[in-house]
Every structure is written in structure tokens, then in C-alpha cells.
Write a protein that holds these residues in place. Structure first.
Motif: not given
Length: 201
Positions: A6-24
Motif C-alpha cells: 500500500f502507498h503512502s499519503t503521497y499517493g501511488p508515486r513512482p517509488a511504489v512501482g519501483q519497490a514492487a518491481d524490486r520485490l518481483r
């Protein structure tokens, strides 16, 4: 592992997708629900105002609906700041939860919360204006009483949301240390998968 992030209060920023890619890339299945319907913000104040506009109950409803299609698989709940507080709430209410990874945030714990040795890992700045020492001490004790197996990692001098490269809080050294430990945590959960449960790889 199957992870909902889940994203932060900043919303679904690019860093969220980058983190998900790292986990994948590490072999995990990851979903990143958008609780803000595409809205992102440049300041925490703007994000908090939008969060209040939506309302806590509606946010939790959106989170539950987003996680529900995958919960039977046994989810690891994870999140950044606000997203961490949401992840905690869902994990404590899901008897099939496999783990809880908290980045930069925690939440209140219901007095009747009970889990069966749920593995929990928290990464947070030291100091952190949103996660004070007194709060974290009380939170740690309450999580333990609820039955969670908790690890806490503090990062001296880092900003609150230090894993987001696009924010002033960013601390590259702390972020890399966090991901190294977090990925080890997730690997340990995969190794502990019960018979008949195949972790995502």
C-alpha cells in the motif's frame, strides 16, 4: 510470497512501482492497490488533507476490497507510512496473513487483536516525528501481547519516508539497508511456507 503493498499519503508515486518491481525481481508476486484513484501529492500536508476528505473507513474499505481477491493465498501485507498503518490493520484481521512488512509507519492496535506468532518487521527513521520513541515502545509491547513476532529496525538521521528517491526525506544508504533486510525477511517467510503452500517464485 504474495504481497500487497500500500502507498503512502503521497499517493501511488513512482517509488511504489519501483519497490514492487524490486520485490518481483526477487521472485515475489506483488499487487499495489491505488487507494487514491490516481491522485498523487507533493507534500504530506496535501496528502493528509485528501486522506481526511476520503475518510478512514472508506480507505480501509478500498484496501480490504483490493486485498480480498488474493487473501486466500496467504498474503504478506506491506506498506509505506499511511500504507503501513493500513497494512497492519488488515494483517491483524486476516487469519491467513503470512507476514507484515511496515515501512515508515504503524497504527493503533485493537485491544482484542490476536494473531498466532505473525512475523512482523518494522523499518523506521530515528528520530521520526510521526513515530515517536514513546509511541513505538508502546506499540511494540502491544503487538507482542497480541501474539506478533516483531523486529524493529531504526535508521539514525534518515527522513520519515527515506526509501522514496523522489522526496527530500530520501536516504540512499538507509534505503538500501532497509531493502536488504526486508528481502531477507520475505525469503525467511517463503522458507517457512506450510506443506501444500507454494510461495510465488
Amino acid at each position: 510470497m504474495n504481497i500487497v503493498l500500500f502507498h503512502s499519503t503521497y499517493g501511488p508515486r513512482p517509488a511504489v512501482g519501483q519497490a514492487a518491481d524490486r520485490l518481483r525481481e526477487a521472485g515475489h508476486e506483488v499487487w499495489t492497490p491505488d487507494l487514491f484513484e490516481g491522485r498523487t501529492f507533493d507534500t504530506v500536508e496535501e496528502g493528509m488533507a485528501f486522506k481526511e476528505e476520503i475518510g478512514k473507513d472508506e480507505l480501509l474499505k478500498r484496501a480490504v476490497l483490493a486485498a480480498a481477491p488474493y487473501s486466500e493465498r496467504g498474503l504478506v501485507y506491506a506498506g509505506f507510512s499511511l500504507g503501513a498503518s493500513i497494512a497492519q490493520t488488515l494483517a491483524l484481521g486476516d487469519e491467513k496473513a503470512r507476514g507484515l512488512l511496515l515501512l515508515h509507519g504503524t497504527s493503533d492496535i485493537a485491544p482484542n487483536a490476536s494473531v498466532d506468532e505473525l512475523p512482523v518487521q518494522l523499518h523506521v527513521a530515528e528520530p521520526d516525528p510521526f513515530e515517536t520513541d514513546d509511541w513505538l515502545s508502546a506499540w511494540y509491547l502491544q503487538m507482542g501481547r497480541a501474539g506478533a513476532d516483531v523486529e524493529v529496525y531504526r535508521y539514525a538521521g534518515a527522513g520519515h519516508l527515506y526509501t522514496d528517491p523522489g522526496l527530500p526525506d530520501y536516504d540512499a544508504e538507509a534505503a538500501e539497508a532497509t531493502w536488504r533486510v526486508a528481502l531477507g525477511f520475505l525469503d525467511s517467510l517463503a522458507q517457512d511456507s506450510p506443506p501444500g503452500v507454494q510461495p510465488a517464485r
